[in-house]
Write an enzyme that holds these catalytic residues in place. Structure first.
Site, PDB file in Angstrom:
ATOM      1  N   HIS A 122      69.635  38.144  43.441  1.00  0.00           N
ATOM      2  CA  HIS A 122      69.356  36.738  43.853  1.00  0.00           C
ATOM      3  C   HIS A 122      68.045  36.741  44.175  1.00  0.00           C
ATOM      4  O   HIS A 122      67.623  37.634  44.870  1.00  0.00           O
ATOM      5  CB  HIS A 122      70.259  36.549  45.199  1.00  0.00           C
ATOM      6  CG  HIS A 122      70.393  35.112  45.668  1.00  0.00           C
ATOM      7  ND1 HIS A 122      71.326  34.106  45.266  1.00  0.00           N
ATOM      8  CD2 HIS A 122      69.443  34.226  46.211  1.00  0.00           C
ATOM      9  CE1 HIS A 122      71.371  32.975  45.674  1.00  0.00           C
ATOM     10  NE2 HIS A 122      69.943  33.245  46.328  1.00  0.00           N
TER      11      HIS A 122
ATOM     12  N   TYR B 288      67.570  26.583  53.133  1.00  0.00           N
ATOM     13  CA  TYR B 288      67.163  26.696  54.533  1.00  0.00           C
ATOM     14  C   TYR B 288      66.820  25.195  54.863  1.00  0.00           C
ATOM     15  O   TYR B 288      65.740  24.654  54.234  1.00  0.00           O
ATOM     16  CB  TYR B 288      65.922  27.415  54.779  1.00  0.00           C
ATOM     17  CG  TYR B 288      66.163  28.881  54.696  1.00  0.00           C
ATOM     18  CD1 TYR B 288      65.557  29.658  53.643  1.00  0.00           C
ATOM     19  CD2 TYR B 288      66.824  29.675  55.619  1.00  0.00           C
ATOM     20  CE1 TYR B 288      65.817  30.837  53.191  1.00  0.00           C
ATOM     21  CE2 TYR B 288      67.149  31.017  55.376  1.00  0.00           C
ATOM     22  CZ  TYR B 288      66.562  31.760  54.409  1.00  0.00           C
ATOM     23  OH  TYR B 288      66.914  33.175  54.223  1.00  0.00           O
TER      24      TYR B 288
ATOM     25  N   PRO C 237      70.078  37.113  62.657  1.00  0.00           N
ATOM     26  CA  PRO C 237      70.637  37.021  61.429  1.00  0.00           C
ATOM     27  C   PRO C 237      69.550  36.140  60.566  1.00  0.00           C
ATOM     28  O   PRO C 237      69.763  35.838  59.246  1.00  0.00           O
ATOM     29  CB  PRO C 237      71.991  36.354  61.323  1.00  0.00           C
ATOM     30  CG  PRO C 237      72.056  35.764  62.589  1.00  0.00           C
ATOM     31  CD  PRO C 237      71.299  36.287  63.818  1.00  0.00           C
TER      32      PRO C 237
ATOM     33  N   LYS D 125      68.320  41.103  58.096  1.00  0.00           N
ATOM     34  CA  LYS D 125      67.798  42.599  58.006  1.00  0.00           C
ATOM     35  C   LYS D 125      68.654  43.399  58.662  1.00  0.00           C
ATOM     36  O   LYS D 125      68.507  44.623  58.416  1.00  0.00           O
ATOM     37  CB  LYS D 125      66.469  42.590  58.785  1.00  0.00           C
ATOM     38  CG  LYS D 125      65.504  41.750  58.349  1.00  0.00           C
ATOM     39  CD  LYS D 125      64.805  42.189  57.111  1.00  0.00           C
ATOM     40  CE  LYS D 125      63.481  41.429  56.583  1.00  0.00           C
ATOM     41  NZ  LYS D 125      63.078  41.551  55.145  1.00  0.00           N
TER      42      LYS D 125
ATOM     43  N   TYR E 142      60.373  38.932  53.075  1.00  0.00           N
ATOM     44  CA  TYR E 142      61.620  38.563  53.011  1.00  0.00           C
ATOM     45  C   TYR E 142      62.560  39.589  52.409  1.00  0.00           C
ATOM     46  O   TYR E 142      63.779  39.935  52.688  1.00  0.00           O
ATOM     47  CB  TYR E 142      61.636  37.472  52.119  1.00  0.00           C
ATOM     48  CG  TYR E 142      63.033  36.297  52.208  1.00  0.00           C
ATOM     49  CD1 TYR E 142      63.353  36.126  50.764  1.00  0.00           C
ATOM     50  CD2 TYR E 142      63.606  36.124  53.109  1.00  0.00           C
ATOM     51  CE1 TYR E 142      64.601  35.189  50.906  1.00  0.00           C
ATOM     52  CE2 TYR E 142      64.513  35.135  52.957  1.00  0.00           C
ATOM     53  CZ  TYR E 142      65.196  34.970  52.032  1.00  0.00           C
ATOM     54  OH  TYR E 142      66.294  34.048  51.969  1.00  0.00           O
TER      55      TYR E 142
END
Ligand code: APR
Length: 406
Positions: A87, A216, A308, A312, A403
């Site tokens: 992804h 997001y 969250p 991580k 990220y």
């Protein structure tokens, strides 16, 4: 304070001693157990829950490349190689429109691997048991004592209620933020805590993903997030007021709010379905310093809780478990304690880097409470950060590196 040993505990040196006692069979405890087992270190895992409960927990599922490499290096990647899905795109939606970041082409040029955590835990458990690993389900560690000496003891309430004292050379607390490892820290341990002032209603829907990206959405009504878990399960997040009950909103209300905040009218409908799990999570972080106290080591969520927002948590748990696993092998098999002495310092560097990025993501995606401040000023700063991410190549490379980094 170190809890005292329960007086009636009995030590059965035959079956109950081990070089390493691992408390907790989550990602941290099982990666650690497999590494020790594969190097011939005598260890036992104590897990208070039943096996099916451990394997049934739907948790994270967004693995960074380093985590995949740790699993590959230690022969733990069978499942993820077969069923993991790469992804590499995230999509931001704001009042000013939407933009996408193909982060596989940015930063280090690496994608995430989507692989449900309960599948990973099941793989790790199978591998550990197939290799002859010792694990006690239904065994709750109730105290760790003598950690300041060379033979720490773990008092365990076995599944039949019998208290047993397990002696070891080292104890690895992989038992999460509420586990016995943290309850057994000496007075000198520091806990750095941050409540970010944001709560999410986390949802698991029996519905295929609505986007081909991690979504997001920044909206005046609050943040909404979309993360595929598998071809027919999707995780959504809805920012909610702290204290909101998980069952406060009907499924219809949830889907209506998600459609509104994800701007479905502009960018396409969401694929709805039954909501099969709900939980409200207050976004908070904490870090214990140091991570080693004599013969006791903290790993994973026991070492540090991370929000969250940047996915991580499980990745840090695997990283720390590998660092500790090989350090214990150096000490117990090769007589070299140096890596153990550096465990805390090495892991804290990664933890604080991840905490910083997680906090940056929270500030990017949410209007944070700040009673004394000028909310419009903060809002403008937030939109400037989003615009920089949309327009600046260097900002995008920095984002991608953090990220998928750990
Ligand atoms: N005795 C025995 N087992 C215990 C005890 C105890 N006193 N306390 C907790 N446990 C067990 C729990 O039942 C759980 O199975 O410890 C395990 C801790 O597992 P996790 O909570 O998954 O923690 P960790 O392995 O550090 O992984 C952390 O993975 O859960 C995801 O994203 C989440 O960030 C988190 C990451």
């Amino acid at each position: 304070m170190t809890e005292s040993e329960s007086p009636e505990a009995v030590c059965d040196p035959g079956s109950d001693s081990a070089d390493v006692v691992i408390v907790g069979a989550g990602p941290a405890g099982l990666v650690l157990g497999n590494i020790l087992l594969s190097h011939g270190v005598d260890c036992v895992v104590l897990e208070r829950a039943a096996r099916d409960s451990v394997e049934g927990r739907a948790r994270a599922g967004f693995l960074v490349p380093h985590t995949v490499r740790v699993l590959e290096r230690n022969g733990l990647d069978t499942g993820i190689r077969r069923r993991g899905r790469e992804h590499g795109v995230c999509e931001f939606r704001t009042e000013d429109g939407r933009f996408r970041l193909d982060y596989r082409l940015l930063g280090r040029g690496e994608p995430h691997t989507v692989y449900p955590q309960h599948d990973l835990v099941a793989d790790l458990l199978d591998r550990y048991l197939d290799g002859g690993g010792r694990i006690r389900f239904g065994a709750e560690a109730v105290a760790v004592s003598d950690a300041d000496g060379p033979t720490p003891a773990v008092t365990v309430r076995e599944a039949d209620g019998r208290p047993v004292l397990r002696r070891a050379r080292y104890v690895a607390a992989c038992d999460g933020r509420h586990g016995v490892g943290r309850r057994s820290l000496p007075p000198g341990a520091a806990r750095h805590h941050r409540d970010h002032g944001v709560s999410w209603l986390g949802l698991l829907a029996e519905a295929p993903p609505s986007l081909d990206a991690v979504g997001y959405s920044v909206h005046p009504r609050g943040f909404a997030g979309h993360m595929a878990r598998s071809a027919d399960i999707t995780r959504y997040y809805l920012q909610c007021a702290p204290g909101t009950r998980a069952d406060a909103w009907s499924d219809d209300h949830v889907w209506g709010e998600l459609a509104l905040r994800m701007r479905a009218s502009a960018y396409g409908p969401l694929v709805s379905g039954p909501i099969v799990r709900r939980a409200v999570v207050d976004l908070e972080s904490d870090v214990i310093e140091p991570l080693r106290h004599g013969s006791l080591f903290l790993v994973g969520d026991a070492a540090a809780l991370i929000s969250p927002s940047a996915a991580k948590g499980a990745n840090l748990a695997v990283l720390e478990a590998e660092i500790l696993g090989h350090a214990l092998v150096d000490d117990l098999v090769h007589g070299d304690p140096r890596a153990l002495d550096r465990y805390s310092e090495r892991c804290l560097a990664h933890i604080w880097r991840a905490q910083e990025f997680s906090r940056w993501m929270i500030r990017l995606l949410h209007e944070l409470p700040d009673p004394g401040g000028d909310s419009l000023f903060r809002e403008r700063l937030r939109y400037a950060r989003l615009a920089a991410l949309r327009d600046s190549a260097s900002a995008q490379h920095w984002f991608a590196e953090n990220y998928v980094g750990i």
